[in-house]
Write a protein that holds these residues in place. Structure first.
Motif, PDB file in Angstrom:
ATOM      1  N   GLN A  65      46.159  44.100  53.524  1.00 47.11           N
ATOM      2  CA  GLN A  65      47.257  44.488  52.643  1.00 47.11           C
ATOM      3  C   GLN A  65      48.466  44.958  53.449  1.00 47.11           C
ATOM      4  O   GLN A  65      49.606  44.735  53.053  1.00 47.11           O
ATOM      5  CB  GLN A  65      46.802  45.615  51.717  1.00 47.11           C
ATOM      6  N   SER A 156      43.106  43.478  46.977  1.00 50.17           N
ATOM      7  CA  SER A 156      43.970  42.497  47.637  1.00 50.17           C
ATOM      8  C   SER A 156      45.053  42.061  46.653  1.00 50.17           C
ATOM      9  O   SER A 156      44.742  41.534  45.588  1.00 50.17           O
ATOM     10  CB  SER A 156      43.150  41.278  48.074  1.00 50.17           C
ATOM     11  N   PRO A 157      46.347  42.288  46.958  1.00 44.59           N
ATOM     12  CA  PRO A 157      47.403  41.879  46.031  1.00 44.59           C
ATOM     13  C   PRO A 157      47.338  40.402  45.663  1.00 44.59           C
ATOM     14  O   PRO A 157      47.581  40.036  44.517  1.00 44.59           O
ATOM     15  CB  PRO A 157      48.692  42.215  46.794  1.00 44.59           C
TER      16      PRO A 157
END
Length: 600
Positions: A65, A156-157
């Motif tokens: 990230q 996790s974006p």
């Protein structure tokens, strides 16, 4: 513990991959240990693009990230090696997980991955009658075992964005299933499930409309009417809007006790529309005005949406048609009047398509089509009209049908027509559209670059959409770098390409349709005037003529959709005109005009 999704038993060693719920892999019904979090992130990212290459940069972006460590590439190799061993299958001709170019591919069959099976079932349901559609969509929905990917992977974006997209697909499929069931008279079977979803998505109009239908179909008319009133107040409070045409029509049907609403057994009218974009953004005022015109029985039968190439005319027309589903009981259709190369389609081909879509194969003559149109409460979108002669034989002179035209020009030879211009997308709406395509986090991280990027698109929804689609693939490219590319007039249009979608090709089709003389005039204006509005004096200088001739040329280009008048009403020398940004770039980059010395 998630279970393997239901499929016929396979040979020994068969793998089943699940992402429609917590990430899981089963071999012969036994769950496999998938390792540490970062390794699971790699697996989930590969499954999200199953059978397609995923770059090392994309995997790095998903796993770390913050700033990746110096050992990121080596760590990825360790995770991939462990997954390759875990998923090894001696019966396969080649490994499931292979290195290709700058990334990796995980090869999975449709019956091995629940996501692929879900997509296949939803596609199969499209265009089917209510009974087979309900059956196929139910099978698709039964594959879901909870929120996609689970909570841990959403750290996790990249995977959080993927999970959001999957949830939208699930919601859309549920709405389609519920509507099919309601048409079959199954209101009691769907009403509570719709309530649960509606409470989680209170502003989703299609969901609310189906819930009202289900309540009414279950004999709960008062609750159905109250649901509409609650929605109207919520929409006004949160967004300052009124319910759309489809919701209002549903309310009227319930209020008057329409038998079709109660029983849910009405025959499905012909619907042949492109999909309504889930990320539709902006043009709210134009949409409300358009719906008002199409709903008003006292208004004209023909409405024209005009604007330059890429302005969002077709998207706006299709959005309105989807929202007005209940208003046009005999069907909604969309037929394009140009072929894939931008050429005008023969009238006979258009009539044949209209006949096929309406199930009236005898509509081979314009007279027969107009007669059918007059007798049916139908909305027909005639898209990308090249000129008056191409569409005049298809237009109604009265009756029940409505026709919505989209065209780059004003089609001044048609009357009576209600004309609506589609303006450029505002900066805030453009940024919102970009964020929906590339992810809110990526835009928030560099909002200044996002603003520069969308301004370089000149308010064109098509250009913003193509930029977003391209950046969604090129996740390693910072917004700042892409904005710099678009700032270069010589290369901007080359950047506005994603897959088989090209802004340059879109613009070229419009330019090729111009008479040669008008094309030269537009090119001279592009070369001889600066960015932004220009007056009649500047136009005359660029065209090399006096102002009397210049005003005729400019007005002809307005009618052709090549020039706009940003100030609305114009009078004589106070007139202000503008070449849309992308049209100016195309003309200058293609050498379509050179400044001409002023005569005299």
């Amino acid at each position: 513990m998630p279970r393997p999704f239901a499929q016929p038993a396979g040979p020994s060693g068969t793998l089943r991959f699940s992402v429609l719920g917590p990430l899981a892999v089963h071999r012969d019904g036994r769950a496999l240990p998938l390792g540490p979090l970062k390794q699971r992130v790699v697996l989930a990212t590969l499954l999200g693009s199953a059978n397609s290459p995923v770059s090392v940069d994309a995997l790095t972006d998903a796993v770390w990230q913050e700033e990746p460590p110096r050992t990121a590439r080596k760590n990825l190799q360790v995770y991939v090696s462990a997954l390759r061993a875990l998923l090894a299958d001696d019966d396969r001709d080649r490994p499931r997980l292979t290195h290709t170019g700058g990334g990796y591919v995980l090869r999975v069959a449709e019956d091995e991955l629940d996501l692929l099976r879900f997509r296949s079932l939803v596609r199969a349901a499209e265009g089917q009658g209510p009974r087979p559609a309900a059956r196929l969509l139910r099978q698709a929905l039964d594959l879901w075992q909870g929120p996609p990917l689970g909570d841990d992977l959403r750290q996790s974006p990249r995977l959080a964005e993927e999970a959001e997209r999957l949830e939208v697909r699930h919601l859309t499929a549920y709405e389609s299933w519920a509507e099919a069931e309601l048409e079959l008279g199954g209101a009691p079977a769907v009403v509570e499930g719709l309530r649960d979803l509606m409470e989680r998505h209170p502003l989703r109009e299609r969901l609310r409309s189906a819930w009202m239908w289900a309540l009414s179909g279950s004999g709960r008319q008062a609750e159905a009417l109250a649901a509409y009133d609650d929605y109207r107040q919520l929409l006004a409070r949160e967004l300052g809007l009124e319910p759309g045409g489809a919701m209002a029509a549903r309310y009227r049907m319930i209020l008057t006790g329409d038998a079709r609403t109660r029983a849910g057994t009405a025959a499905r009218p012909p619907v042949a529309l492109p999909p309504d974009l889930v990320d539709f953004t902006g043009h709210g005022e134009e949409l409300r005005h358009l719906i008002d015109l199409l709903e008003d029985d006292g208004a004209g039968r023909i409405v024209l949406l005009s604007g330059p190439a890429g302005a969002g005319k077709t998207t706006l027309a299709v959005r309105a048609a989807h929202l007005l589903g209940d208003r046009f009981a005999d069907g909604r259709l969309c037929v394009c009047l140009r072929d894939a190369d931008g050429r005008t389609r023969p009238l006979s081909a258009v009539l044949a398509e209209l006949g096929e879509r309406t199930g009236q194969m005898g509509l081979s003559r314009p007279e027969a089509w107009r007669e059918w149109l007059a007798e049916h409460r139908v909305l027909v979108i005639l898209d990308d009209v090249p000129d008056e002669s191409a569409v005049r034989p298809l237009l109604p002179s009265g009756g029940r049908g409505r026709v919505l035209l989209t065209a780059r020009g004003q089609l001044g030879g048609l009357a009576p027509v209600h004309r609506l211009s589609v303006p450029p997308l505002g900066t805030a709406d453009s940024v919102q559209l970009l964020a929906r395509l590339v992810g809110q986090g990526r835009v928030r991280a560099d909002r200044e670059a996002a603003l520069r990027l969308v301004r370089a698109c000149g308010g064109s929804p098509l250009a913003v959409r193509v930029s977003g689609m391209r950046l969604a693939v090129l996740r390693h490219v910072p917004l700042r770098e892409f904005a710099d590319r678009l700032a270069d007039p010589a290369g901007a249009l080359d950047e506005l390409t994603s897959g088989d979608v090209s802004v340059r090709r879109w613009l070229a089709h419009g330019w090729e349709a111009l008479p040669e003389e008008r094309g030269r005039d537009a090119g001279r204006l592009a070369a001889g005037t600066g960015a932004g509005p220009f007056g009649l004096t500047e136009a005359a200088e660029a065209l090399g003529c006096d102002e009397r001739h210049a005003v005729r040329v400019v007005e002809a280009l307005i009618d052709a959709g090549m020039v706009t008048s940003p100030c609305g009403e114009v009078v004589a020398h106070a007139a202000q005109y503008e070449l849309p940004h992308l049209i100016r770039l195309y003309a200058r980059g293609s050498g379509l005009g050179t400044p001409v010395p002023t005569s005299g």
